[in-house]
Design an enzyme around this catalytic site. Sequence first.
Site: not given
Length: 287
Positions: A265-267
């Site tokens: 995902g984003h991180f």
Amino acid sequence: MTNAVQHHTANIQGMDVFYREAGDPANPTIVLLHGFPSSSAMFRNLMPALSDSYHLIAPDHIGFGQSAMPRVEEFGYSFDKLTEITQQLLDSLGIDRFALYIQDYGAPIGLRIASRNPERITALISQSGNAYLEGFTPFWDVLFAHAEDRAANEAEVRKLLELDATKWQYLHGVPEDRKPLVSPDTWTLDQAYLDRPGNKEIQLQLFWDYQFNLDGYPAFQKYFAEHRPPTLIAWGEHDEIFGADGARAYLRDLPDAELHLLNAGHFALETHGTEIASLIRDFLGRI
């Protein structure tokens, strides 16, 4: 002790700017620029993983982490201003040439520096570091509405500053078998910083100012096309803040860029830190 992560504070424009440092300054430097709502803590594992071969510097932006947090009435929060302070920090540390790791908010800051000082950049590493309109997802609809009419949309945007939203940023798009790798410390720490008196007003101001980063995209893309910096893209394929189309778009201006879409995902560093460290080591070792 040069391989251990050290913690420092510099005075820039009369404000404390916190930064992490690891590795021998005689080695090639990587500057790591964090995103929202995190801090240089997002690089806490990557830095020791690379510090045997590289010199690493990771600052906290003003208003984030351990850096100064003047109130919005006392400081003009904008991405232009955060860029200015980052550049002055690097200058004060004598960091003349460096690879640049950009994530989220780190992208408009880092790419301003790179496009204005192309001779100083040895390579780019982008992890959800957006530079193209294709990267924006429906997540941004309320933020762009807020940019046009702050009063009408502030209540909705404030929800992005609460714990559920912070936790979502870390866990959304993460495959089930990797979720146990994401430490609850991540969103707990970020939320503690967000919950400091006056910090949400800072974040709302930066949300509003983000619209002006898009005006810089043509200059960023011109820099890519004209200077062809060696570029590694290691991007969470399931990031719903900056979508994978934003990663692919880099190849228009940087056809030789190396693109790796991770099952993340984003991180992505939280779940694929070992893989990203290996990609960086291999990539930088070849340029």
